[in-house]
Design a protein around this motif. Structure first.
Motif, PDB file in Angstrom:
ATOM      1  N   VAL A  96      54.046  46.076  40.449  1.00  0.00           N
ATOM      2  CA  VAL A  96      54.789  44.820  40.394  1.00  0.00           C
ATOM      3  C   VAL A  96      55.733  44.785  41.597  1.00  0.00           C
ATOM      4  N   TYR A 148      53.993  36.167  40.274  1.00  0.00           N
ATOM      5  CA  TYR A 148      52.941  35.662  41.163  1.00  0.00           C
ATOM      6  C   TYR A 148      53.337  35.973  42.595  1.00  0.00           C
ATOM      7  N   ARG A 177      48.065  37.607  43.807  1.00  0.00           N
ATOM      8  CA  ARG A 177      47.931  38.431  42.603  1.00  0.00           C
ATOM      9  C   ARG A 177      48.982  38.012  41.591  1.00  0.00           C
ATOM     10  N   TRP A 194      50.867  39.318  37.799  1.00  0.00           N
ATOM     11  CA  TRP A 194      51.147  40.385  36.842  1.00  0.00           C
ATOM     12  C   TRP A 194      51.688  39.745  35.571  1.00  0.00           C
ATOM     13  N   THR A 206      53.596  46.602  32.915  1.00  0.00           N
ATOM     14  CA  THR A 206      52.548  45.653  33.276  1.00  0.00           C
ATOM     15  C   THR A 206      51.469  45.675  32.201  1.00  0.00           C
ATOM     16  N   THR A 233      47.131  42.818  35.408  1.00  0.00           N
ATOM     17  CA  THR A 233      47.290  42.296  36.763  1.00  0.00           C
ATOM     18  C   THR A 233      45.911  41.932  37.289  1.00  0.00           C
ATOM     19  N   ASP A 283      40.887  36.497  32.790  1.00  0.00           N
ATOM     20  CA  ASP A 283      42.291  36.535  33.199  1.00  0.00           C
ATOM     21  C   ASP A 283      43.004  35.254  32.762  1.00  0.00           C
TER      22      ASP A 283
END
Length: 187
Positions: free
Chosen positions: A64, A76, A82, A84, A92, A95, A169
């Motif tokens: 992170v 973001y 990417r 998280w 986390t 991710t 995701d």
């Protein structure tokens, strides 16, 4: 002059099958001698779902970014492309890589303002799990995934604020990102 004997069709099929099996065996031996993925590269990092697929460049869990705050939040990174999902204990939970739209949010802290289960994106693609968190230049910026799981094609002069991700995701972010959830955007 004698007429040559005709070979039965079963003999041709058998010969072709034996040849194909031999070719596959040769290719399998060659593949076995090539590089093999490590166990770390073969599984999605910090993933809550076994169905998510890492991109080829993902070989170790991404950390992170510093300066992304503390507590439960969505982080973001514009530069890393990417996201998280971070829980209240700063661990986390997941991710993953994303595909940003043509309009990016400014770095800062936002909150999830609204959600929409499904619609058509400004690029004409059916999207789902839309999680809105800001707007810039009149363009709403939100996380989402294409219903068919595809990545967006390059934008052609259209301003888009969708931060797209893989379907698994998108489902995870939808579950995590309820209205009021903090979203931290970093460079």
């Amino acid at each position: 002059m004698p007429v040559p004997a005709r070979i039965p069709s079963w003999a041709w099929v058998t010969g072709l099958t034996v040849g194909a099996v031999a070719a596959v065996a040769v290719l399998a031996v060659q593949a076995d001698q090539g590089p093999h993925p490590s166990p770390t590269a073969a599984r999605p990092e910090s993933s809550a779902s076994a169905s998510a697929r890492p991109t080829p460049k993902e070989t170790a869990p991404a950390v992170v970014p510093d300066g992304s705050g503390t507590g439960r939040r969505i982080v973001y990174s514009l530069g890393q492309k990417r996201v998280w999902l971070v829980d209240a204990s700063d661990a986390t939970r997941r991710t993953f890589a994303v595909w940003p739209g043509t309009v990016s949010p400014d770095p800062g802290t936002y909150t999830v303002s609204s959600r929409n289960e499904a619609t058509t994106g400004s690029d004409g693609v059916r999207i789902e799990h839309i999680v809105y968190f800001t707007a810039k230049s009149g363009v709403s910026i939100a996380f989402s995934n294409a219903v068919d799981g595809s990545s967006p094609p390059p934008a052609s002069g259209t301003q888009t604020g969708g931060v797209r991700m893989r379907k698994a995701d998108g489902t995870a972010l939808w579950t995590f990102g309820s209205v009021g959830t903090t979203v931290v955007v970093v460079n």
